[in-house]
Design a protein around this motif. Structure first.
Motif, PDB file in Angstrom:
ATOM      1  N   LEU A 221      60.007  96.235  32.032  1.00  0.00           N
ATOM      2  CA  LEU A 221      58.985  96.827  32.895  1.00  0.00           C
ATOM      3  C   LEU A 221      58.149  97.862  32.148  1.00  0.00           C
ATOM      4  CD1 LEU A 221      60.991  97.296  36.244  1.00  0.00           C
ATOM      5  CD2 LEU A 221      59.293  95.530  35.688  1.00  0.00           C
ATOM      6  N   GLY A 222      58.541  98.151  30.898  1.00  0.00           N
ATOM      7  CA  GLY A 222      57.786  99.112  30.104  1.00  0.00           C
ATOM      8  C   GLY A 222      57.950 100.542  30.586  1.00  0.00           C
ATOM      9  N   LEU A 223      59.078 100.851  31.217  1.00  0.00           N
ATOM     10  CA  LEU A 223      59.309 102.215  31.700  1.00  0.00           C
ATOM     11  C   LEU A 223      59.492 103.192  30.538  1.00  0.00           C
ATOM     12  CD1 LEU A 223      61.739 101.481  34.689  1.00  0.00           C
ATOM     13  CD2 LEU A 223      59.292 102.001  34.789  1.00  0.00           C
ATOM     14  N   VAL A 224      60.056 102.668  29.441  1.00  0.00           N
ATOM     15  CA  VAL A 224      60.239 103.496  28.243  1.00  0.00           C
ATOM     16  C   VAL A 224      59.579 102.756  27.080  1.00  0.00           C
ATOM     17  CG1 VAL A 224      61.908 104.602  26.711  1.00  0.00           C
ATOM     18  CG2 VAL A 224      62.445 104.307  29.138  1.00  0.00           C
ATOM     19  N   LYS A 225      58.927 103.494  26.210  1.00  0.00           N
ATOM     20  CA  LYS A 225      58.264 102.853  25.070  1.00  0.00           C
ATOM     21  C   LYS A 225      59.285 102.156  24.182  1.00  0.00           C
ATOM     22  CE  LYS A 225      54.040 105.485  24.533  1.00  0.00           C
ATOM     23  NZ  LYS A 225      53.479 106.722  23.985  1.00  0.00           N
ATOM     24  N   LYS A 226      58.886 100.963  23.695  1.00  0.00           N
ATOM     25  CA  LYS A 226      59.810 100.169  22.896  1.00  0.00           C
ATOM     26  C   LYS A 226      60.240 100.881  21.622  1.00  0.00           C
ATOM     27  CE  LYS A 226      59.079  95.451  24.358  1.00  0.00           C
ATOM     28  NZ  LYS A 226      58.814  94.074  23.943  1.00  0.00           N
TER      29      LYS A 226
ATOM     30  N   PHE B  86      61.127 103.851  21.403  1.00  0.00           N
ATOM     31  CA  PHE B  86      62.279 104.701  21.707  1.00  0.00           C
ATOM     32  C   PHE B  86      63.468 103.876  22.206  1.00  0.00           C
ATOM     33  CE2 PHE B  86      58.706 107.752  22.516  1.00  0.00           C
ATOM     34  CZ  PHE B  86      58.902 108.440  21.322  1.00  0.00           C
ATOM     35  N   LEU B  87      63.172 102.872  23.017  1.00  0.00           N
ATOM     36  CA  LEU B  87      64.255 102.034  23.557  1.00  0.00           C
ATOM     37  C   LEU B  87      63.870 100.565  23.467  1.00  0.00           C
ATOM     38  CD1 LEU B  87      67.044 102.086  24.983  1.00  0.00           C
ATOM     39  CD2 LEU B  87      65.828 102.062  27.161  1.00  0.00           C
ATOM     40  N   PRO B  88      64.321  99.886  22.414  1.00  0.00           N
ATOM     41  CA  PRO B  88      63.977  98.472  22.254  1.00  0.00           C
ATOM     42  C   PRO B  88      64.756  97.609  23.237  1.00  0.00           C
ATOM     43  CG  PRO B  88      65.465  99.153  20.517  1.00  0.00           C
ATOM     44  CD  PRO B  88      65.205 100.366  21.348  1.00  0.00           C
ATOM     45  N   PRO B  89      64.233  96.426  23.589  1.00  0.00           N
ATOM     46  CA  PRO B  89      64.962  95.545  24.500  1.00  0.00           C
ATOM     47  C   PRO B  89      66.296  95.114  23.893  1.00  0.00           C
ATOM     48  CG  PRO B  89      62.757  94.707  24.045  1.00  0.00           C
ATOM     49  CD  PRO B  89      62.985  95.833  23.112  1.00  0.00           C
ATOM     50  N   PRO B  90      67.341  94.950  24.731  1.00  0.00           N
ATOM     51  CA  PRO B  90      68.671  94.610  24.208  1.00  0.00           C
ATOM     52  C   PRO B  90      68.677  93.318  23.395  1.00  0.00           C
ATOM     53  CG  PRO B  90      68.609  94.438  26.617  1.00  0.00           C
ATOM     54  CD  PRO B  90      67.356  95.114  26.191  1.00  0.00           C
ATOM     55  N   VAL B  91      67.869  92.357  23.807  1.00  0.00           N
ATOM     56  CA  VAL B  91      67.842  91.090  23.074  1.00  0.00           C
ATOM     57  C   VAL B  91      67.432  91.341  21.619  1.00  0.00           C
ATOM     58  CG1 VAL B  91      66.881  88.781  22.965  1.00  0.00           C
ATOM     59  CG2 VAL B  91      67.300  89.849  25.193  1.00  0.00           C
ATOM     60  N   ASP B  92      66.359  92.138  21.440  1.00  0.00           N
ATOM     61  CA  ASP B  92      65.905  92.460  20.088  1.00  0.00           C
ATOM     62  C   ASP B  92      67.028  93.102  19.273  1.00  0.00           C
ATOM     63  OD1 ASP B  92      63.620  91.585  21.133  1.00  0.00           O
ATOM     64  OD2 ASP B  92      62.408  93.379  20.696  1.00  0.00           O
ATOM     65  N   VAL B  93      67.726  94.025  19.943  1.00  0.00           N
ATOM     66  CA  VAL B  93      68.796  94.749  19.256  1.00  0.00           C
ATOM     67  C   VAL B  93      69.871  93.777  18.774  1.00  0.00           C
ATOM     68  CG1 VAL B  93      70.688  96.387  19.553  1.00  0.00           C
ATOM     69  CG2 VAL B  93      68.414  96.933  20.432  1.00  0.00           C
ATOM     70  N   PHE B  94      70.295  92.861  19.675  1.00  0.00           N
ATOM     71  CA  PHE B  94      71.379  91.957  19.286  1.00  0.00           C
ATOM     72  C   PHE B  94      70.921  90.937  18.243  1.00  0.00           C
ATOM     73  CE2 PHE B  94      73.308  93.699  23.093  1.00  0.00           C
ATOM     74  CZ  PHE B  94      74.586  93.933  22.612  1.00  0.00           C
ATOM     75  N   VAL B  95      69.684  90.464  18.391  1.00  0.00           N
ATOM     76  CA  VAL B  95      69.149  89.541  17.383  1.00  0.00           C
ATOM     77  C   VAL B  95      69.109  90.236  16.024  1.00  0.00           C
ATOM     78  CG1 VAL B  95      67.052  88.359  16.606  1.00  0.00           C
ATOM     79  CG2 VAL B  95      67.842  88.099  18.973  1.00  0.00           C
TER      80      VAL B  95
END
Lengths: 256, 258
Positions: free
Chosen positions: A32-37, A39-48
């Motif tokens: 939803l873009g509540l926090v800038k990426k 600062f907080l990347p999406p979990p999928v990106d993190v796990f990939v």
């Protein structure tokens, strides 16, 4: 309490579902873009990224270095803690004289020792290991002393009647009696080891997860940063599982 | 040794005060070798303290406690003790067999001989097949049997028992009374058995030492001339049993309502 098959399945799945829902919430917040990426990347990106880092990059190697350092520090702290704790625990005089000082040293944050360690021994891996062990020794040492202090008085009489030597007493009465306390201490110690290892790596710039995380943070690679944090969380989780298994194996007489 | 014809235990004008309160006052009696003596008395009569003096865990202020003629200086392996609180006297981290083994290890019994000794001792106390269980997995009666087996492993000259069956149910208590009488009969071990149960004292003892409380002193020493082996039904109905019971209870009545 009897549960229906569905209820008991839910009972086992609930912890997993809860953990997954945290990741779900995390995904929703980033989507939803509540926090800038940044600062907080999406979990999928993190796990990939975590996966790629392990396969292509040197993340596995860095984790290995950190784990090894933590493990060596833990073994050193545990062995020294149990040994010194036993010596102190066996003697009422030593206990009375030394415990206040030990209690004074215990709450000292190990990270504050890092500068002293660096000043005395320089910036190297052995210094870091020594600081890790020193910082993590207290839970084990004090648990051992405590374990010896609370040996059932009746058992001391039994030992006296059987003419058990002090040495045998330590092995056959003291350590088994203190074992539950010691294992609890070792659990705390392992957590402390992980913390001091990561901080120590950052301060002394030794290769490892700690350095990787701080470098990622400083260069705004938030995906790498979070990958490191998730990895550290997993390490902590596995540590606890390991200690629970160790406890079951070492204390078969204790009902859990 | 010149101690062969000495009494196994002698209390010689023993007194003990703690914080100006007299616990034991001028107690004298002897236990011959191979004799089974029961010490009975109300709580606070110092019977457990007397027993601890024989172990060497308590020292009198006055008088002397001797074992086989020698003044007691401290605990020795020749004096085994069955404590009432078996739950605390056993090592919870050792199996039944492991607890018995402790006494053998302490005595330096060669490792090769231990297994057979342990098996036969466990058999003797009726714990065959339970050797690999931890105390926490055994009933109270069985735990007390483990403790008895460990004491027997010491091959003691003197066996001290401190209300050993006090925490057990009535049925188990009777079974263990018969077992301990039978076990001891074969060994020539001297037994000092402390209890607050007058019936138990008469049933088991060759003699009964009755104590008064506050301070503890010897009230009466009675010979028990009941034939052995004794029987839970017929011995307890024998005129001699009832006579002693009358004497001992009458004394309690008298001291309670002087």
């Amino acid at each position: 309490m009897r549960r229906s098959p569905f209820a008991s399945l839910l009972w086992y799945l609930a912890p997993v579902l809860f953990a997954l829902s945290i990741f779900g919430l995390w995904a929703v917040v980033t989507e939803l873009g509540l926090v800038k990426k940044i600062f907080l990347p999406p979990p999928v990106d993190v796990f990939v990224n975590l996966w790629k880092g392990m396969i292509e990059g040197n993340l596995l190697q860095l984790t290995g270095a950190t784990l090894l350092r933590m493990f060596y520090g833990w073994v050193l702290a545990s062995a020294a803690g149990i040994f010194i704790g036993t010596l102190i625990g066996l003697s009422e005089t030593a206990r009375a004289w030394l415990t206040p000082t030990l209690e004074l040293l215990r709450p000292l944050p190990a990270s504050t020792l890092l500068p002293i360690g660096i000043a005395l021994f320089g910036l190297n891996a052995n210094m870091l290991l020594a600081v890790i062990a020193f910082g993590a020794i207290w839970p084990v040492l004090l648990a051992t002393v405590d374990g010896f202090r609370f040996i059932e008085p009746r058992l001391k009489e039994v030992a006296a009647i059987l003419g058990i030597s002090r040495f045998s007493f330590a092995f056959k009465f003291g350590l088994p009696s203190a074992a539950p306390d010691i294992l609890s201490g070792m659990r705390l110690s392992l957590t402390a080891c992980l913390i001091i290892t990561v901080i120590g790596e950052i301060v002394t710039a030794q290769d490892g997860l700690g350095t990787a995380i701080i470098l990622a943070a400083r260069s705004y690679r938030s995906v790498d940063l979070f990958a490191g944090v998730v990895l550290l969380g997993a390490v902590g989780f596995l540590n606890n599982a390991l200690l629970s298994a160790l406890r079951r194996a070492l204390l078969p007489w204790q009902k859990t | 040794m010149t101690t062969s014809n000495m009494p196994a235990i002698s209390f010689d004008r023993v007194s003990l005060s703690i914080a100006n309160r007299k616990i034991i006052d001028d107690v004298s009696f002897e236990v011959s070798k191979g004799e089974f003596v029961c010490v009975v008395g109300p709580s606070g009569c110092g019977k457990t303290t007397l027993l601890r003096m024989v172990i060497g865990l308590a020292q009198p202020n006055d008088g002397e406690v001797r074992r086989f003629g020698q003044p007691v200086t401290g605990p020795v392996r020749d004096v085994a003790v069955v404590f009432q609180d078996y739950g605390r006297a056993l090592l919870p981290w050792r199996t039944a067999a492991g607890n018995v083994a402790l006494a053998l290890e302490a005595a330096g019994t060669p490792k090769a001989e231990r297994a057979d000794t342990i098996a036969s001792l466990l058999e003797k106390v009726g714990l065959r097949g339970h050797g690999d269980k931890y105390p926490g997995q055994l009933s109270g009666g069985m735990q007390q049997r483990v403790q008895i087996a460990r004491c027997l492993a010491q091959q003691p000259g003197i066996l001290l028992m401190d209300e050993p069956f006090g925490a057990l149910d009535a049925m188990t208590r009777q079974t263990l009374q018969d077992e301990i009488a039978e076990i001891v009969a074969g060994t020539g071990t001297t037994v000092m058995f402390v209890t607050h149960d007058i019936d138990e004292a008469i049933y088991l003892g060759d003699r009964v030492v009755q104590l008064d409380a506050n301070p503890g002193r010897v009230a009466e020493i009675s010979d028990v001339s009941l034939a052995r082996p004794r029987d839970q039904i017929s011995s307890r109905e024998a005129p001699e049993f009832l006579r002693l019971r009358h004497v001992l209870f009458a004394h309690i009545e008298r001291s309670a309502h002087p």
